[in-house]
Design a protein around this motif. Sequence first.
Motif, PDB file in Angstrom:
ATOM      1  N   GLN A   1       0.843  -1.190   0.000  1.00 27.20           N
ATOM      2  CA  GLN A   1       0.000   0.000   0.000  1.00 27.20           C
ATOM      3  C   GLN A   1       0.883   1.246   0.000  1.00 27.20           C
ATOM      4  O   GLN A   1       1.785   1.374   0.809  1.00 27.20           O
ATOM      5  N   VAL A   2       0.597   2.166  -0.897  1.00 31.08           N
ATOM      6  CA  VAL A   2       1.373   3.385  -0.998  1.00 31.08           C
ATOM      7  C   VAL A   2       0.929   4.379   0.066  1.00 31.08           C
ATOM      8  O   VAL A   2      -0.270   4.638   0.227  1.00 31.08           O
ATOM      9  N   GLN A   3       1.894   4.925   0.782  1.00 31.15           N
ATOM     10  CA  GLN A   3       1.592   5.929   1.788  1.00 31.15           C
ATOM     11  C   GLN A   3       2.697   6.965   1.851  1.00 31.15           C
ATOM     12  O   GLN A   3       3.875   6.662   1.648  1.00 31.15           O
ATOM     13  N   ALA A  23       7.901  10.332   5.217  1.00 35.61           N
ATOM     14  CA  ALA A  23       8.292   8.938   5.013  1.00 35.61           C
ATOM     15  C   ALA A  23       7.395   8.284   3.973  1.00 35.61           C
ATOM     16  O   ALA A  23       6.168   8.356   4.073  1.00 35.61           O
ATOM     17  N   GLY A  24       8.007   7.671   2.998  1.00 36.08           N
ATOM     18  CA  GLY A  24       7.262   6.968   1.964  1.00 36.08           C
ATOM     19  C   GLY A  24       7.252   5.475   2.213  1.00 36.08           C
ATOM     20  O   GLY A  24       8.234   4.917   2.717  1.00 36.08           O
ATOM     21  N   SER A  25       6.155   4.834   1.864  1.00 39.32           N
ATOM     22  CA  SER A  25       6.091   3.373   1.914  1.00 39.32           C
ATOM     23  C   SER A  25       5.318   2.875   0.696  1.00 39.32           C
ATOM     24  O   SER A  25       4.430   3.556   0.192  1.00 39.32           O
ATOM     25  N   GLY A  26       5.708   1.703   0.222  1.00 38.21           N
ATOM     26  CA  GLY A  26       5.050   1.134  -0.950  1.00 38.21           C
ATOM     27  C   GLY A  26       5.584   1.659  -2.270  1.00 38.21           C
ATOM     28  O   GLY A  26       5.090   1.264  -3.337  1.00 38.21           O
ATOM     29  N   PHE A  27       6.575   2.516  -2.224  1.00 36.71           N
ATOM     30  CA  PHE A  27       7.223   3.017  -3.431  1.00 36.71           C
ATOM     31  C   PHE A  27       8.613   3.523  -3.061  1.00 36.71           C
ATOM     32  O   PHE A  27       8.897   3.760  -1.893  1.00 36.71           O
ATOM     33  N   THR A  28       9.461   3.691  -4.084  1.00 42.69           N
ATOM     34  CA  THR A  28      10.835   4.142  -3.851  1.00 42.69           C
ATOM     35  C   THR A  28      10.907   5.642  -4.072  1.00 42.69           C
ATOM     36  O   THR A  28      10.916   6.128  -5.204  1.00 42.69           O
ATOM     37  N   TYR A  93       1.765  21.527   7.095  1.00 39.49           N
ATOM     38  CA  TYR A  93       2.775  21.236   6.076  1.00 39.49           C
ATOM     39  C   TYR A  93       2.480  19.864   5.476  1.00 39.49           C
ATOM     40  O   TYR A  93       2.392  18.860   6.192  1.00 39.49           O
ATOM     41  N   TYR A  94       2.329  19.860   4.168  1.00 37.39           N
ATOM     42  CA  TYR A  94       2.013  18.638   3.438  1.00 37.39           C
ATOM     43  C   TYR A  94       3.212  18.223   2.594  1.00 37.39           C
ATOM     44  O   TYR A  94       3.928  19.065   2.045  1.00 37.39           O
ATOM     45  N   CYS A  95       3.361  16.929   2.467  1.00 44.70           N
ATOM     46  CA  CYS A  95       4.410  16.367   1.619  1.00 44.70           C
ATOM     47  C   CYS A  95       3.752  15.755   0.383  1.00 44.70           C
ATOM     48  O   CYS A  95       2.702  15.099   0.485  1.00 44.70           O
ATOM     49  N   ASN A  96       4.386  15.977  -0.752  1.00 43.58           N
ATOM     50  CA  ASN A  96       3.901  15.422  -2.021  1.00 43.58           C
ATOM     51  C   ASN A  96       5.047  14.728  -2.733  1.00 43.58           C
ATOM     52  O   ASN A  96       6.128  15.303  -2.869  1.00 43.58           O
ATOM     53  N   ALA A  97       4.813  13.520  -3.163  1.00 41.08           N
ATOM     54  CA  ALA A  97       5.791  12.773  -3.958  1.00 41.08           C
ATOM     55  C   ALA A  97       5.207  12.572  -5.350  1.00 41.08           C
ATOM     56  O   ALA A  97       4.104  12.030  -5.498  1.00 41.08           O
ATOM     57  N   PHE A 102       5.131   8.868 -14.925  1.00 39.20           N
ATOM     58  CA  PHE A 102       4.385   7.640 -14.678  1.00 39.20           C
ATOM     59  C   PHE A 102       2.999   7.928 -14.113  1.00 39.20           C
ATOM     60  O   PHE A 102       2.298   7.004 -13.700  1.00 39.20           O
ATOM     61  N   GLY A 103       2.619   9.200 -14.081  1.00 42.92           N
ATOM     62  CA  GLY A 103       1.293   9.553 -13.595  1.00 42.92           C
ATOM     63  C   GLY A 103       1.077   9.258 -12.125  1.00 42.92           C
ATOM     64  O   GLY A 103      -0.045   8.980 -11.703  1.00 42.92           O
ATOM     65  N   ARG A 104       2.134   9.347 -11.335  1.00 43.11           N
ATOM     66  CA  ARG A 104       2.026   9.046  -9.911  1.00 43.11           C
ATOM     67  C   ARG A 104       2.198  10.310  -9.080  1.00 43.11           C
ATOM     68  O   ARG A 104       3.129  11.085  -9.293  1.00 43.11           O
ATOM     69  N   ASP A 105       1.312  10.478  -8.138  1.00 41.96           N
ATOM     70  CA  ASP A 105       1.240  11.708  -7.353  1.00 41.96           C
ATOM     71  C   ASP A 105       0.630  11.362  -6.015  1.00 41.96           C
ATOM     72  O   ASP A 105      -0.562  11.051  -5.938  1.00 41.96           O
ATOM     73  N   TYR A 106       1.430  11.403  -4.966  1.00 42.76           N
ATOM     74  CA  TYR A 106       0.974  10.980  -3.644  1.00 42.76           C
ATOM     75  C   TYR A 106       1.096  12.126  -2.655  1.00 42.76           C
ATOM     76  O   TYR A 106       2.123  12.797  -2.598  1.00 42.76           O
TER      77      TYR A 106
END
Length: 117
Positions: A1-3, A23-28, A93-97, A102-106
């Motif tokens: 699961q991406v978080q 901190a990211g999880s489910g992706f690099t 404060y929000y974090c965005n990856a 690849f159309g990915r935006d978290y």
Amino acid sequence: QVQVVESGGGLVQPGGSLRLSCAGSGFTMEYYAVGWFHQAPGKEREGVSCISHPNNTYYADSVKGRFTISRDIAKNTVYLQMLGLKPEDTGVYYCNAERSAFGRDYWGKGSQVTVSS
């Protein structure tokens, strides 16, 4: 699961410092551009700082010389070191990856920072 999960916010006096973590999880996260955004009470969300892949950095004029963004690849985490905090830095404060090719935006859910005496 991406978080994406932010942490490190809190209450600090003017002139103080905090270090926010994303901190990211489910992706690099290393392959993503990661940005920090600030939403002051009653205002729109604004970009504060970002770090690209590999590691070019950008800072809004309001935080240049006070904030530093960095990556820890091993921990899959991006940090925002905030020094010389001012009352106007108060907000969420929000974090965005993002990996636009690849159309990915978290987005994370945010971390509250309050600068007050």
